[in-house]
Scaffold this motif. Structure first.
Motif, short mmCIF file in Angstrom:
data_model
loop_
_atom_site.label_atom_id
_atom_site.label_comp_id
_atom_site.label_asym_id
_atom_site.label_seq_id
_atom_site.Cartn_x
_atom_site.Cartn_y
_atom_site.Cartn_z
N MET A 1 0.53 -0.10 -0.05
CA MET A 1 -0.02 -0.22 -0.01
C MET A 1 1.26 0.43 0.14
O MET A 1 1.00 0.22 0.67
CB MET A 1 0.12 -1.22 0.84
CG MET A 1 -0.64 -1.54 1.09
SD MET A 1 -0.45 -1.70 1.77
CE MET A 1 -0.68 -2.17 1.90
N THR A 2 2.83 -0.09 0.44
CA THR A 2 2.78 -0.95 0.28
C THR A 2 2.84 -0.43 0.88
O THR A 2 3.61 1.19 0.97
CB THR A 2 3.07 -0.69 0.31
OG1 THR A 2 4.08 0.10 -0.04
CG2 THR A 2 3.00 -1.07 0.97
N GLU A 211 -0.14 -5.71 5.62
CA GLU A 211 0.61 -5.34 4.51
C GLU A 211 2.06 -5.78 4.83
O GLU A 211 2.26 -6.16 6.11
CB GLU A 211 0.31 -4.20 4.10
CG GLU A 211 0.55 -2.98 5.36
CD GLU A 211 0.28 -1.55 4.77
OE1 GLU A 211 -0.40 -1.28 3.94
OE2 GLU A 211 0.91 -0.67 5.57
N SER A 215 4.62 -1.82 1.84
CA SER A 215 3.94 -2.41 0.68
C SER A 215 2.88 -3.32 0.72
O SER A 215 2.53 -3.90 2.02
CB SER A 215 5.20 -3.49 -0.04
OG SER A 215 6.24 -2.74 -0.34
N ASN A 216 1.99 -3.44 -0.07
CA ASN A 216 0.70 -4.37 -0.13
C ASN A 216 1.27 -5.50 -0.53
O ASN A 216 2.18 -5.80 -1.34
CB ASN A 216 -0.02 -3.70 -1.07
CG ASN A 216 -0.89 -2.34 -0.72
OD1 ASN A 216 -0.88 -1.42 -1.44
ND2 ASN A 216 -1.37 -2.31 0.74
N PHE A 218 0.47 -9.51 -2.21
CA PHE A 218 -0.53 -10.33 -3.11
C PHE A 218 -0.06 -11.71 -3.10
O PHE A 218 1.26 -11.93 -2.64
CB PHE A 218 -0.41 -9.80 -4.62
CG PHE A 218 -1.19 -8.55 -4.84
CD1 PHE A 218 -2.43 -8.71 -5.38
CD2 PHE A 218 -0.38 -7.39 -4.67
CE1 PHE A 218 -2.78 -7.42 -6.01
CE2 PHE A 218 -1.08 -6.20 -4.91
CZ PHE A 218 -2.34 -6.17 -5.58
N THR A 227 -5.48 -10.43 -2.55
CA THR A 227 -4.96 -9.22 -1.84
C THR A 227 -5.94 -9.16 -0.76
O THR A 227 -7.10 -9.29 -0.83
CB THR A 227 -4.62 -8.13 -2.66
OG1 THR A 227 -3.49 -7.44 -1.88
CG2 THR A 227 -5.98 -7.40 -3.02
N ARG A 240 -0.98 -0.97 -5.93
CA ARG A 240 -1.69 -1.98 -5.92
C ARG A 240 -2.98 -2.01 -6.71
O ARG A 240 -3.41 -3.15 -7.55
CB ARG A 240 -2.40 -2.12 -4.34
CG ARG A 240 -3.35 -3.02 -4.04
CD ARG A 240 -3.91 -2.79 -2.57
NE ARG A 240 -4.89 -3.62 -2.21
CZ ARG A 240 -6.28 -3.47 -2.09
NH1 ARG A 240 -6.66 -2.00 -2.67
NH2 ARG A 240 -7.03 -4.20 -1.52
N THR A 273 3.68 -4.84 -3.77
CA THR A 273 3.41 -3.66 -4.63
C THR A 273 3.79 -2.41 -3.76
O THR A 273 3.20 -2.35 -2.54
CB THR A 273 2.44 -3.74 -5.40
OG1 THR A 273 1.27 -3.67 -4.39
CG2 THR A 273 2.17 -5.15 -6.20
#
Length: 325
Positions: A1-2, A211, A215-216, A218, A227, A240, A273
């Protein structure tokens, strides 16, 4: 979001000794960077009462000139976070975007650039008593820029599961890039690196993935791209959203669902991400290999598509790039 260059990369690492633009936007004017100073009494320094963004400008393959990536979306999130902290900088999204492109024109930087806007509480107004507060305090805006190329490790990184939990939305405004909240990320990164890992993945109070440090997250779980939802306590990353839409271009729908430790340990692929980190393969989580221990096919495809996109080679999303010249 990351994200720290932003939402922005494993621990938001930066290249050593980046070239920094000699000019900054500070207190309503473009000034030499050395003059962009704040006093030690600044409220945001004392209490973490500020919001920031990490925005990238990429040199375009067709022109050799930089273009700002998804500037409007970054500044929409920036102003939303500022409102949460009762910060009024007196500029709208259009004016902030124009300010940013002007800063880049004045910067003298000719390479990929990272832009850091910071809106913050500065000093007590007359009659306001000392203390932790958001009202009765002046607001300020500063924007700097510095050279930063891609530092994505295409071979993948190793992530720990942090003992530090991600605060819930009832503890901190986690959907805003509030400066004070990044102490949580700093502690998680410090712990992970002390254990020999590159980054940390934080769980929320329910024990589900929130997270990574900046970062986010996945995962590809049983052929599904998943996610965590925003209710997991994460920042809604611009990267993201970009990756979700790139996956849709491939015909892959992303599901928003809770992920736990078991999901990560049995996933076929995991990747992060963020603005700074872009798309980062994760090949190990908490001592266990992810899949075959190498970047997976969907991760690699998305990484390549992202690099093509930000360089101006994907006409489907050309409107996400704003020439700075």
């Amino acid at each position: 979001m990351t994200g720290a260059p932003a939402h922005d990369g494993p621990g938001e690492r930066q290249p050593r000794g980046p070239a920094v633009a000699a000019v900054a936007y500070h207190d309503g004017a473009f000034v030499p960077l050395r003059e962009a100073q704040v006093p030690v009494s600044t409220q945001a320094l004392q209490y973490g009462t500020g919001v920031f963004e990490g925005i990238r400008a990429y040199v375009q393959r067709s022109t050799g000139e930089p273009a700002v990536f998804r500037a409007r979306e970054h500044y929409e999130r920036f102003l939303s976070g500022a409102r949460t902290l009762h910060i009024d900088i007196g500029l709208d999204v259009k004016e902030l975007v124009e300010l940013t492109t002007e800063l880049l024109r004045r910067s003298g930087l000719s390479e990929d650039t990272y832009i850091r806007p910071l809106a913050y509480k500065r000093s007590l107004m007359p009659g306001t008593p000392p203390g932790v507060q958001l009202r009765g305090v002046t607001d300020a805006l500063s924007v700097i820029a510095f050279a930063m190329g891609s530092y994505t490790d295409r071979s993948g990184i190793r992530c720990a599961i942090s003992s530090w939990r991600r605060p819930g939305a009832d503890v901190l405004p986690v959907r805003a890039k509030a400066t004070g909240g990044y102490l949580n990320s700093a502690l998680a990164v410090d712990e992970a690196r002390a254990g020999g890992y590159d980054d940390a993945i934080l769980l929320n109070a329910a024990g589900n993935v929130a997270e990574a440090s900046t970062s986010n997250v996945f995962a590809v779980v049983r052929d599904r791209l998943v996610t965590p939802p925003v209710t997991a306590g994460l920042l809604e990353g611009i990267t993201r959203d970009t990756v979700i839409r790139l996956a849709e271009d491939f015909g892959v729908r992303c599901e928003f669902a809770d992920l736990d430790r078991h999901d990560l340990s049995t996933a076929d692929e995991v990747f992060l991400t963020g603005t700074g980190s872009e798309v980062v393969p994760v090949t190990e989580v908490a001592g266990r290999a992810v899949g075959a221990g190498v970047p997976g096919p969907l991760t690699t495809r998305l990484l390549d598509a992202y690099q093509k996109l930000v360089r101006g080679d994907d006409p489907r999303h050309a409107d996400w790039l704003l020439p700075a010249g």
